[in-house]
Enzyme design. Structure first.
Site, short mmCIF file in Angstrom:
data_model
loop_
_atom_site.label_atom_id
_atom_site.label_comp_id
_atom_site.label_asym_id
_atom_site.label_seq_id
_atom_site.Cartn_x
_atom_site.Cartn_y
_atom_site.Cartn_z
N ASP A 155 -9.86 10.29 -0.56
CA ASP A 155 -8.86 9.59 0.24
C ASP A 155 -7.46 9.83 -0.32
O ASP A 155 -7.28 10.48 -1.36
CB ASP A 155 -9.19 8.10 0.27
CG ASP A 155 -8.93 7.48 1.64
OD1 ASP A 155 -8.03 7.96 2.35
OD2 ASP A 155 -9.62 6.49 1.98
N ASP A 186 -7.05 5.79 10.74
CA ASP A 186 -8.35 5.16 10.95
C ASP A 186 -8.53 4.80 12.42
O ASP A 186 -7.61 4.33 13.09
CB ASP A 186 -8.48 3.89 10.10
CG ASP A 186 -8.66 4.21 8.63
OD1 ASP A 186 -8.75 5.41 8.28
OD2 ASP A 186 -8.70 3.27 7.82
#
Length: 547
Positions: A173, A238
């Site tokens: 990430d 997201d």
């Protein structure tokens, strides 16, 4: 980065390479590694994941038909560790969250859950951050904020640990990296080198997933970053709605608006080829917020994009309808097609009414998506010439969801698509005419067996290339006798280069074809394609062809 090879290094790479130029009839399409299929913990469990959650999901995949359909990865996202290290810098895992599963195992050993997942015939994935901190330090999570859960300063140590635990997949990430204003191309290249170092030591493959949400355009630098394969990269944010403090896992909702946004941000077909994939984020089929119609349309969008199919729903709560949506074999075949290409929008007959198409391995076959983004039902037509099929020839159309043959059509097919829905089809006909091109250095088609050695500061150029389409499919005929892929770069009309992996074609001079897609100028033979070697040795390129 794709355009960062220094001239001296490039000259050294090109010096020892020769390109054999020959016309090979009907060279076979070489299959490329498909995008991953599996489950990821984030969408439904955020950073509250533990051993029991993962075991429940793995058992569900093994029992409900998903494993049989091709889903194989069980990926543990953020929250699996609390940011603690021992005196030597090794990750310390919470023994209560990750206890022994089988006799003789030690508490706090992530190898326990890996062995459990492997025991079901599945593969295991793990998560870290490129920076010092993880995502719970920069935004709301279902669980507490855990600082220091990134791998910055410990790349080689952490990735070696992941491999020793037995993990097969690692997602990296960018929350910590973004917080520190780091350069993603530099950090992910360092991570790629750490992965290569780990693989050399252990012999264990780590599938590499870059998750920097499309910042700094990873599709331009992620393929083959750091000299090794960066397999997938996220192209947007997201997909699930933001977390609201005090909510429960099951309250996390999805929306079709966000599905469409992620689909749009993932469209970079020039970078998706030869085993590299744009990642539009984890799927939300089976999560609250979508109707059954929207879930099917969502699955259709991800399948024709040809990207990863990582389910974010709680698999123990899937309905029979959601399970059928996720495991439809024809829809999965579109996503997993061995050409490894992405869809391209080929027509927009009216505002909100779109036609998307993806070439498939079978000669003359296309996957076609008729997408209605509008608020009213609309008639959408697809013309065969827009798909690169022979205009006027008979094309057989089949519904991908039902398997129903819809008939043969001479020049086009039309369907009325409900508002906010999509129709997914197979179209099988005859390929349109193709044109072969040979290197400008020869000025003509080569004789059989003729070679062209490249010296310092040279490249292989195909000039005066004509294209009917603004994004063209290019078939490259080549040879690679190695057991592993060779690499080269392609720059079209001077734009930023894309790194291409050329898989093995076999010994004894066996040839194959690889397909890629690239933006092109239309309306004349005015495109220039320049290949250069980004590895030693490079592939043996022979010719290219366009429709």
């Amino acid at each position: 980065m794709a355009n960062s090879i220094k001239p001296a290094a490039l000259a050294a790479l090109l010096l020892c390479c020769a390109f054999t130029l020959a016309v090979q009839a009907q060279a076979a399409a070489i299959p490329v590694p498909p995008p991953p299929m599996g489950w990821s913990s984030w969408n439904s469990f955020s950073n509250t994941v533990d051993s029991q959650v993962v075991m429940n999901q793995a058992k569900a995949v093994a029992a409900n038909g998903m494993q049989k359909a091709g889903y194989q990865y069980i990926n543990i996202d953020e929250g699996w560790w609390l940011g603690q290290r021992d005196a030597e810098g090794n990750i310390v895992v919470d023994a209560k969250a990750w206890p022994p599963i089988a006799e003789g195992e030690q508490p706090g050993d992530m190898g326990n859950i890996v062995r459990y997942i492997h025991g079901l015939g599945l593969k295991a994935g793990i998560y870290t951050d490129a920076g010092a901190d993880g995502c719970s330090t920069v935004g709301p999570d279902l669980g507490p904020s855990y600082p220091r859960t990134g791998s910055e300063g410990h790349y080689e140590q952490d990735f070696l640990q992941f491999a020793k635990w037995g993990f097969d997949y690692v997602k990296v990430d960018w929350c910590g990296g973004d917080k520190e204003n780091l350069d993603p191309a530099i950090q992910y290249a360092e991570i790629a080198r750490a992965i290569a170092h780990t693989e050399a030591i252990t012999g264990h493959r780590l599938y590499f997933s870059i998750c920097n949400w499309g910042k700094h355009s990873p599709w331009t630098w992620a393929p083959n970053i750091g000299g090794v394969t960066a397999d997938v990269w996220r192209t947007g944010g997201d997909i699930v709605a933001p977390i609201v403090a005090g909510t429960k896992n099951a309250d996390r909702k999805a929306s079709f608006k966000e599905v469409l946004r992620e689909f749009d941000q993932a469209q970079h077909p020039e970078a998706q080829h030869s085993g590299f994939y744009n990642d539009p984020d984890m799927m939300v089929v089976g999560m609250p917020g979508l109707t059954n119609q929207e879930s099917r349309a969502h699955m259709s969008l991800w399948a024709i994009s040809g990207g990863p199919l990582l389910v974010g729903a709680d698999l123990t709560r899937l309905s029979a309808t959601d399970l059928a949506t996720l495991t439809n074999p024809d829809v999965l075949r579109i996503d997993q097609d061995s050409l490894g290409l992405q869809c391209v929008k080929v027509a927009e007959p009216a505002a909100g009414l779109e036609v998307w198409a993806k070439p498939l391995t079978t000669i003359g076959e296309r996957a076609v998506l008729l997408l209605n983004r509008s608020a009213s039902p609309g008639a959408i037509s697809v013309a065969w010439r827009d798909l690169g099929l022979s205009d006027g020839s008979s094309v057989t159309v089949r519904d991908a969801w039902t398997g129903k043959d819809l008939g043969e059509f001479a020049s086009a097919y039309s369907a009325t698509v409900p508002a906010g829905d999509a129709v997914l089809l197979f179209a099988l006909g005859s390929e349109g005419a193709t044109t072969a091109y040979f290197p400008e250095q020869l000025k003509a088609a080569p004789a059989s067996g003729q070679t062209l050695a490249l010296g310092r500061d040279k490249q292989l150029t195909f000039a005066h290339v004509a294209s009917r389409f603004p994004i063209a499919r290019i078939r490259i005929t080549y040879t690679n006798p190695d057991k592993t892929a060779r690499f080269a770069e392609l720059r079209v009309n001077g734009r930023i280069a894309t790194r291409i992996a050329f898989p093995q074609t076999g010994g004894d001079g066996a040839t194959g074809t690889l397909s890629i897609e690239s933006p092109m100028e239309t309306g004349g033979a005015k495109n220039i394609l320049a290949f250069s070697v980004s590895g030693d040795p490079g592939p043996v390129l022979q010719s290219i062809s366009l429709q």
